[in-house]
Design an enzyme around this catalytic site. Structure first.
Site, PDB file in Angstrom:
ATOM      1  N   GLY A 219       7.112   2.237   0.337  1.00 22.74           N
ATOM      2  CA  GLY A 219       7.624   1.385  -0.728  1.00 22.74           C
ATOM      3  C   GLY A 219       6.230   0.898  -1.247  1.00 22.74           C
ATOM      4  N   GLU A 239      -3.818  13.061   0.694  1.00 25.52           N
ATOM      5  CA  GLU A 239      -3.327  14.012   1.486  1.00 25.52           C
ATOM      6  C   GLU A 239      -1.795  14.168   0.864  1.00 25.52           C
ATOM      7  OE1 GLU A 239      -2.709  12.129   5.317  1.00 25.52           O
ATOM      8  OE2 GLU A 239      -0.629  12.559   5.499  1.00 25.52           O
ATOM      9  N   LEU A 314       3.118  -0.744  11.283  1.00 25.01           N
ATOM     10  CA  LEU A 314       4.100  -1.606  11.774  1.00 25.01           C
ATOM     11  C   LEU A 314       3.564  -3.054  12.505  1.00 25.01           C
ATOM     12  CD1 LEU A 314       5.694   1.456  13.448  1.00 25.01           C
ATOM     13  CD2 LEU A 314       6.790   0.381  11.568  1.00 25.01           C
ATOM     14  N   GLY A 337      -2.869  10.911   8.235  1.00 26.89           N
ATOM     15  CA  GLY A 337      -4.091  10.710   7.845  1.00 26.89           C
ATOM     16  C   GLY A 337      -4.842   9.225   7.778  1.00 26.89           C
ATOM     17  N   LYS A 362      12.939  -7.263  11.054  1.00 28.32           N
ATOM     18  CA  LYS A 362      14.293  -7.815  11.460  1.00 28.32           C
ATOM     19  C   LYS A 362      14.719  -9.129  10.801  1.00 28.32           C
ATOM     20  CE  LYS A 362      14.421  -3.869  13.985  1.00 28.32           C
ATOM     21  NZ  LYS A 362      15.019  -2.807  13.144  1.00 28.32           N
TER      22      LYS A 362
HETATM   23  N1  COA Z   1       8.679  -4.564  15.260  1.00 31.19           N
HETATM   24  C1  COA Z   1      10.077  -3.963  15.486  1.00 31.19           C
HETATM   25  N2  COA Z   1      10.611  -3.250  14.345  1.00 31.19           N
HETATM   26  C2  COA Z   1       9.781  -3.014  13.415  1.00 31.19           C
HETATM   27  C3  COA Z   1       8.473  -3.379  13.152  1.00 31.19           C
HETATM   28  C4  COA Z   1       8.053  -4.268  14.288  1.00 31.19           C
HETATM   29  N3  COA Z   1       6.589  -4.584  14.278  1.00 31.19           N
HETATM   30  N4  COA Z   1       7.952  -3.083  12.145  1.00 31.19           N
HETATM   31  C5  COA Z   1       8.785  -2.304  11.295  1.00 31.19           C
HETATM   32  N5  COA Z   1       9.926  -2.204  12.190  1.00 31.19           N
HETATM   33  C6  COA Z   1      11.495  -1.743  11.929  1.00 31.19           C
HETATM   34  C7  COA Z   1      11.601  -2.028  10.323  1.00 31.19           C
HETATM   35  O1  COA Z   1      12.484  -3.226  10.387  1.00 31.19           O
HETATM   36  C8  COA Z   1      12.487  -0.834   9.890  1.00 31.19           C
HETATM   37  O2  COA Z   1      13.796  -0.725  10.741  1.00 31.19           O
HETATM   38  P1  COA Z   1      15.177  -0.600   9.937  1.00 31.19           P
HETATM   39  O3  COA Z   1      14.998   1.025   9.408  1.00 31.19           O
HETATM   40  O4  COA Z   1      16.180  -0.704  10.961  1.00 31.19           O
HETATM   41  O5  COA Z   1      15.238  -1.607   8.779  1.00 31.19           O
HETATM   42  C9  COA Z   1      11.720   0.467  10.632  1.00 31.19           C
HETATM   43  O6  COA Z   1      11.105  -0.279  11.769  1.00 31.19           O
HETATM   44  C10 COA Z   1      10.781   0.926   9.721  1.00 31.19           C
HETATM   45  O7  COA Z   1       9.793  -0.132   9.091  1.00 31.19           O
HETATM   46  P2  COA Z   1       9.312  -0.019   7.683  1.00 31.19           P
HETATM   47  O8  COA Z   1       8.461  -1.241   7.658  1.00 31.19           O
HETATM   48  O9  COA Z   1      10.184  -0.040   6.714  1.00 31.19           O
HETATM   49  O10 COA Z   1       8.520   1.362   7.735  1.00 31.19           O
HETATM   50  P3  COA Z   1       8.389   2.264   6.452  1.00 31.19           P
HETATM   51  O11 COA Z   1       9.287   3.230   6.052  1.00 31.19           O
HETATM   52  O12 COA Z   1       7.506   1.367   5.354  1.00 31.19           O
HETATM   53  O13 COA Z   1       6.865   3.099   7.109  1.00 31.19           O
HETATM   54  C11 COA Z   1       5.253   3.516   8.651  1.00 31.19           C
HETATM   55  C12 COA Z   1       5.857   2.355   7.640  1.00 31.19           C
HETATM   56  C13 COA Z   1       4.046   2.668   9.230  1.00 31.19           C
HETATM   57  C14 COA Z   1       6.128   3.901   9.609  1.00 31.19           C
HETATM   58  C15 COA Z   1       4.742   4.739   7.756  1.00 31.19           C
HETATM   59  O14 COA Z   1       3.933   4.010   6.748  1.00 31.19           O
HETATM   60  C16 COA Z   1       3.970   5.713   8.675  1.00 31.19           C
HETATM   61  O15 COA Z   1       4.777   6.557   8.922  1.00 31.19           O
HETATM   62  N6  COA Z   1       2.655   5.717   8.861  1.00 31.19           N
HETATM   63  C17 COA Z   1       2.044   6.595   9.620  1.00 31.19           C
HETATM   64  C18 COA Z   1       0.538   6.590   9.456  1.00 31.19           C
HETATM   65  C19 COA Z   1       0.022   6.593   8.014  1.00 31.19           C
HETATM   66  O16 COA Z   1       0.070   5.797   7.195  1.00 31.19           O
HETATM   67  N7  COA Z   1      -0.439   7.741   7.698  1.00 31.19           N
HETATM   68  C20 COA Z   1      -1.113   8.217   6.295  1.00 31.19           C
HETATM   69  C21 COA Z   1      -0.247   8.567   5.340  1.00 31.19           C
HETATM   70  S1  COA Z   1       0.812  10.018   5.757  1.00 31.19           S
END
Ligand code: COA
Length: 433
Positions: A219, A239, A314, A337, A362
């Site tokens: 988001g 990417e 995360l 990436g 959470k």
């Molecule tokens: N502890 C426990 N739960 C956690 C947490 C933490 N520290 N951080 C997030 N969560 C939970 C959230 O509550 C959410 O749970 P829900 O689905 O039950 O609501 C879930 O994990 C996903 O978290 P969210 O912050 O909404 O994830 P997101 O969709 O914004 O994606 C990444 C974040 C980091 C997973 C995503 O950006 C990613 O895959 N990154 C990979 C690396 C990257 O950046 N690559 C380059 C671009 S491709």
């Protein structure tokens, strides 16, 4: 040889192609929506009948229904995930499927370490009059892996947009072709929450006109784009091509005119989004799909001035180690990436990399800024590479800061209800007195 004659000679059904799979074959496909549909389904049917054993499918992203992610046939046709998303998450978390740690820029180099690929299979556009198919919305690893594979099987799908770039393959390089029309996966425009918008606004203030941008998944990147509409001469080198990038190009904020490389063109390794995005990319001469070992190469990224990278994570510990791919030891995603772009932005003159997250998870019960990472957490971006961390409470600039200064800056952008505890822990860890 006339391409049309070659095409007719190599035309087969998905079942005939699946019949060429042998025990133990290593199969690879493009990232994301380049994954073929009918060929894996036909292979899975053979796996169900016990006709093949030990065949492994590798990819960056399993597109549903992902027939290789099925415990009932995993002895015969299984999956190795290189960047886990929802469709394979439970299977990887349960140990049914394995995963591959890697930086996306190094995907092809990792294959060089791992060994040969038997089959490369992919969705492509219909063949043009010169005998070329386009991998369409994905360039990433397509040409490199096709060149390494013993056999190349293509699934011609007229719904795949023909996106211009280094993403073509000639019929003479192909073992067999089948024709199968299926919808190309679209994903909804990511919801932008209030916190995302606050974070997006903070990051946008740090992005000057003329900057070259990369946005990751989630988001926040969409929220950043909302605040960039009035900027001038932005460039895109990314990417993942995102929905917000279409808006920025249409608003005239992106011209790509200040880019030192690929001037005038928006460069991406792959796209995933709405049909509106795919229509925009189709045959658009201002778009250039390029291999990921070029796009994500930190030394390429570093050649742009003012390169701005925006990704999500995360959790972060008090010295700035970033976990973006696991919740403790529970596998959740991949490095993708992220580190490539952080390192590239560090090299770039005026470059900055932002890693963003809501301060809590959470329902505010967990702080995502932690004294130490949750045991088992994978470090995606290390403390020596990290630059800016952003939450809805502000921006912490970590690069060039000591461990104690980092802890102080990070506690300053943690949710207020966790700050005292974090301060106490920081003192216990002797990060400050
Ligand atoms: N502890 C426990 N739960 C956690 C947490 C933490 N520290 N951080 C997030 N969560 C939970 C959230 O509550 C959410 O749970 P829900 O689905 O039950 O609501 C879930 O994990 C996903 O978290 P969210 O912050 O909404 O994830 P997101 O969709 O914004 O994606 C990444 C974040 C980091 C997973 C995503 O950006 C990613 O895959 N990154 C990979 C690396 C990257 O950046 N690559 C380059 C671009 S491709």
């Amino acid at each position: 040889m006339n391409p049309d004659i070659l095409y007719r000679e190599r035309l087969a059904s998905p079942e005939e192609i699946a019949a060429r799979i042998r025990d133990g074959y290593v199969c690879a496909c493009p990232s994301c929506i380049g994954q073929p549909t009918a060929i894996p389904e036909a292979i899975a049917k053979r796996a169900e009948r016990g006709e093949i054993h030990g065949v492994i499918h590798h990819s960056i992203f399993a597109v549903p229904p992902a027939p290789f992610v099925n415990p009932a046939i995993s002895e015969n046709y299984s999956y190795v995930s290189w960047f886990t998303q929802a469709s394979a998450r439970k299977a990887v978390q349960s140990g049914q499927c394995d995963y591959m740690p890697c930086n996306y820029s190094e995907e092809v180099a990792v294959w060089d370490q791992r060994g040969p690929i038997d089959v490369f299979y992919a969705i492509v556009t219909p063949m043009d009059k010169h005998g070329y198919f386009s991998f369409g919305l994905v360039a990433s690893e397509c040409c490199d892996l096709a060149a390494r594979a013993k056999y190349v099987f293509l699934e011609v799908n007229p719904n795949m947009p023909r996106v211009l770039g280094s993403n073509i393959i000639h019929i003479s390089e192909v073992t067999a072709v089948c024709e199968y029309t299926s919808p190309i996966l679209t994903v909804p425009i990511p919801a932008v929450g209030e916190k995302d918008r606050t974070i997006g606004g903070l990051i946008a203030e740090e992005i000057p006109s003329g900057a070259t941008i990369q946005f990751g998944i989630g988001g926040v990147p969409g929220a950043v784009a909302e605040f960039l509409m009035d900027k001038k001469d932005l460039g895109i080198h990314t990417e993942l091509f995102t929905e917000g990038m279409v808006d920025l190009i249409e608003a005239g904020a992106v011209t790509n005119r200040k880019k030192r490389l690929d001037n005038g063109k928006s460069v991406a390794a792959f796209a995933l989004g709405s049909q509106r995005m795919y229509d925009f990319l189709d045959d658009n001469p201002a778009i250039d799909m390029r291999p990921v070992n070029y796009v994500n190469n930190p030394y390429i990224i570093g050649q742009f001035d003012n390169f701005i990278s925006v990704n999500a994570c995360l959790e972060v510990d008090l010295i700035g180690q970033v976990c973006s791919e696991s919740i403790g030891s529970l596998h959740f995603s991949g490095t993708g990436g992220q580190l490539d772009f952080v390192r590239g932005a560090n090299i770039s003159n005026g470059g900055k990399s932002f890693i963003a997250m809501n301060s809590t998870a959470k329902n505010d019960s967990i702080s995502k800024i932690k004294p130490i990472l949750t045991p088992g957490a994978a470090v995606s971006t290390g403390k020596n590479d990290v630059d800016y961390i952003v939450t809805e409470y502000g921006i912490a600039h970590l690069r060039g800061k000591t461990a104690g200064e980092r802890a102080k800056a990070l506690i300053g952008i943690a949710h207020p209800k966790f700050r005292d505890q974090l301060l106490y822990e920081a003192r216990q860890m002797h990060l400050m007195v």
